[in-house]
Design a protein around this motif. Structure first.
Motif, PDB file in Angstrom:
ATOM      1  N   ILE A 146       3.974  -3.678  -1.853  1.00  0.00           N
ATOM      2  CA  ILE A 146       3.439  -4.295  -0.643  1.00  0.00           C
ATOM      3  C   ILE A 146       4.329  -3.955   0.552  1.00  0.00           C
ATOM      4  O   ILE A 146       3.863  -3.826   1.678  1.00  0.00           O
ATOM      5  CB  ILE A 146       3.300  -5.826  -0.836  1.00  0.00           C
ATOM      6  CG1 ILE A 146       2.549  -6.445   0.341  1.00  0.00           C
ATOM      7  CG2 ILE A 146       4.670  -6.473  -1.041  1.00  0.00           C
ATOM      8  CD1 ILE A 146       2.219  -7.909   0.129  1.00  0.00           C
ATOM      9  N   ALA A 147       5.633  -3.733   0.261  1.00  0.00           N
ATOM     10  CA  ALA A 147       6.578  -3.331   1.306  1.00  0.00           C
ATOM     11  C   ALA A 147       6.419  -1.866   1.683  1.00  0.00           C
ATOM     12  O   ALA A 147       7.082  -1.390   2.598  1.00  0.00           O
ATOM     13  CB  ALA A 147       8.016  -3.599   0.864  1.00  0.00           C
ATOM     14  N   GLY A 151       6.166  -3.390   6.754  1.00  0.00           N
ATOM     15  CA  GLY A 151       7.595  -3.668   6.764  1.00  0.00           C
ATOM     16  C   GLY A 151       7.873  -5.141   6.522  1.00  0.00           C
ATOM     17  O   GLY A 151       7.092  -6.012   6.914  1.00  0.00           O
ATOM     18  N   MET A 152       9.008  -5.421   5.866  1.00  0.00           N
ATOM     19  CA  MET A 152       9.363  -6.795   5.532  1.00  0.00           C
ATOM     20  C   MET A 152      10.812  -7.060   5.919  1.00  0.00           C
ATOM     21  O   MET A 152      11.648  -6.160   5.861  1.00  0.00           O
ATOM     22  CB  MET A 152       9.143  -7.059   4.044  1.00  0.00           C
ATOM     23  CG  MET A 152       7.711  -6.794   3.593  1.00  0.00           C
ATOM     24  SD  MET A 152       7.424  -7.111   1.840  1.00  0.00           S
ATOM     25  CE  MET A 152       7.411  -8.915   1.849  1.00  0.00           C
ATOM     26  N   LYS A 162       9.372   3.016  -0.140  1.00  0.00           N
ATOM     27  CA  LYS A 162       8.033   2.746  -0.676  1.00  0.00           C
ATOM     28  C   LYS A 162       6.941   3.318   0.232  1.00  0.00           C
ATOM     29  O   LYS A 162       5.896   3.763  -0.246  1.00  0.00           O
ATOM     30  CB  LYS A 162       7.855   1.247  -0.888  1.00  0.00           C
ATOM     31  CG  LYS A 162       8.778   0.672  -1.965  1.00  0.00           C
ATOM     32  CD  LYS A 162       8.596   1.354  -3.313  1.00  0.00           C
ATOM     33  CE  LYS A 162       9.416   0.720  -4.403  1.00  0.00           C
ATOM     34  NZ  LYS A 162       9.191   1.335  -5.729  1.00  0.00           N
ATOM     35  N   PHE A 163       7.182   3.328   1.547  1.00  0.00           N
ATOM     36  CA  PHE A 163       6.288   4.057   2.449  1.00  0.00           C
ATOM     37  C   PHE A 163       6.317   5.542   2.105  1.00  0.00           C
ATOM     38  O   PHE A 163       5.279   6.209   2.091  1.00  0.00           O
ATOM     39  CB  PHE A 163       6.720   3.856   3.904  1.00  0.00           C
ATOM     40  CG  PHE A 163       6.044   2.729   4.616  1.00  0.00           C
ATOM     41  CD1 PHE A 163       4.883   2.941   5.340  1.00  0.00           C
ATOM     42  CD2 PHE A 163       6.575   1.450   4.582  1.00  0.00           C
ATOM     43  CE1 PHE A 163       4.257   1.907   6.016  1.00  0.00           C
ATOM     44  CE2 PHE A 163       5.966   0.398   5.252  1.00  0.00           C
ATOM     45  CZ  PHE A 163       4.802   0.621   5.976  1.00  0.00           C
ATOM     46  N   SER A 185      -0.767   5.752  -6.360  1.00  0.00           N
ATOM     47  CA  SER A 185       0.340   4.806  -6.430  1.00  0.00           C
ATOM     48  C   SER A 185      -0.221   3.391  -6.426  1.00  0.00           C
ATOM     49  O   SER A 185      -1.338   3.156  -5.977  1.00  0.00           O
ATOM     50  CB  SER A 185       1.317   4.995  -5.253  1.00  0.00           C
ATOM     51  OG  SER A 185       0.698   4.708  -4.022  1.00  0.00           O
ATOM     52  N   TYR A 186       0.561   2.463  -6.956  1.00  0.00           N
ATOM     53  CA  TYR A 186       0.168   1.056  -6.937  1.00  0.00           C
ATOM     54  C   TYR A 186       1.158   0.287  -6.069  1.00  0.00           C
ATOM     55  O   TYR A 186       2.313   0.686  -5.920  1.00  0.00           O
ATOM     56  CB  TYR A 186       0.092   0.473  -8.349  1.00  0.00           C
ATOM     57  CG  TYR A 186       1.297   0.689  -9.223  1.00  0.00           C
ATOM     58  CD1 TYR A 186       2.276  -0.285  -9.363  1.00  0.00           C
ATOM     59  CD2 TYR A 186       1.453   1.887  -9.926  1.00  0.00           C
ATOM     60  CE1 TYR A 186       3.379  -0.083 -10.176  1.00  0.00           C
ATOM     61  CE2 TYR A 186       2.556   2.096 -10.743  1.00  0.00           C
ATOM     62  CZ  TYR A 186       3.514   1.104 -10.861  1.00  0.00           C
ATOM     63  OH  TYR A 186       4.613   1.308 -11.655  1.00  0.00           O
ATOM     64  N   ALA A 187       0.697  -0.794  -5.482  1.00  0.00           N
ATOM     65  CA  ALA A 187       1.511  -1.520  -4.505  1.00  0.00           C
ATOM     66  C   ALA A 187       1.541  -3.005  -4.849  1.00  0.00           C
ATOM     67  O   ALA A 187       0.823  -3.815  -4.259  1.00  0.00           O
ATOM     68  CB  ALA A 187       0.956  -1.308  -3.095  1.00  0.00           C
ATOM     69  N   PRO A 188       2.395  -3.386  -5.815  1.00  0.00           N
ATOM     70  CA  PRO A 188       2.446  -4.800  -6.216  1.00  0.00           C
ATOM     71  C   PRO A 188       2.987  -5.689  -5.099  1.00  0.00           C
ATOM     72  O   PRO A 188       3.770  -5.259  -4.255  1.00  0.00           O
ATOM     73  CB  PRO A 188       3.423  -4.795  -7.400  1.00  0.00           C
ATOM     74  CG  PRO A 188       3.571  -3.372  -7.810  1.00  0.00           C
ATOM     75  CD  PRO A 188       3.313  -2.565  -6.587  1.00  0.00           C
TER      76      PRO A 188
END
Length: 222
Positions: A146-147, A151-152, A162-163, A185-188
């Protein structure tokens, strides 16, 4: 050794999301190559034994570091030698060092980039070489986050890697589609894993809040 079963490699398989992926793919009948650091040997051996007993599939454990190209090449070579082929690479291994940008050391920067980005790159690279050689298509999958979509706070380097994985994945998908190889890709979001426990400990030690409060604040669902 050959088998009619499809073969998947999962990096970072000893615990967390990687362990869950391994159990699900075993349930689906795939033979597995499991990869993690040498320090995770006991956990990985226990997982392999559990999978063999419950699902009756073949499992090969390989130990090394995804940030080292020779280790990833050896991973793919060993799994293909032992299980006969490769169908899917799940480049799941990843780490996080949560710091705001100006508090992040060069050492931490290199560490996260080496594991998250380079480790995924090497996994894609050697899976692609093998899948193209086989000429039967296949699957390459990487762990974004998710990041990697937004952005976090306190995750400058982690989020950046991760981007980057998303961009690499999209480009690789264009390059390898002609071979029948899909790349995704997966984005948990926030998942209850040992990594999340480490992050919670770091943030609560800084804030003075009770353990577990940080994970709850970012949406952990128990």
């Amino acid at each position: 050794m050959s088998s009619s079963r499809r073969v998947a490699i999962i990096t970072g398989a000893a615990e967390g999301i990687g362990r869950g992926i391994a159990l699900r793919l075993a349930k689906d009948g795939l033979d597995l190559g499991l990869f993690d650091l040498p320090r995770s040997q006991q956990k990985l051996e226990q997982l392999a034994e559990e999978i063999r007993k419950e699902f009756g599939v073949r499992v090969v454990n390989v130990y090394g570091d995804v940030s080292k190209e020779e280790d990833v090449k050896r991973l793919v070579d060993t799994v293909v030698q032992e299980l006969g082929s490769l169908w899917a690479m799940i480049a799941n291994a990843g780490i996080s060092v949560n710091r705001v940008l100006h508090e992040t050391s060069a050492e931490d920067l290199d560490k996260v980039i080496n594991v998250n980005f380079k480790g995924t790159f090497f996994s894609y690279k050697y899976a692609a070489i093998q899948l193209i050689k086989q000429g039967k298509g296949g699957r390459i999958v990487g762990a974004s986050s998710i990041a990697g979509k937004k952005g976090m706070a306190g995750q400058t380097v982690y989020s950046g890697t991760k981007f980057a994985i998303r961009g690499m994945t999209q480009s690789a998908a264009i390059d390898y589609g002609k071979y029948g190889i899909t790349v995704n890709s997966y984005a948990p979001g926030v998942i209850d894993t040992p990594l999340m426990g480490y992050l919670d400990e770091y943030h609560t030690s800084k804030s003075g809040q009770p353990k577990g409060s940080w994970t709850k604040s970012v949406g952990l669902r128990w």
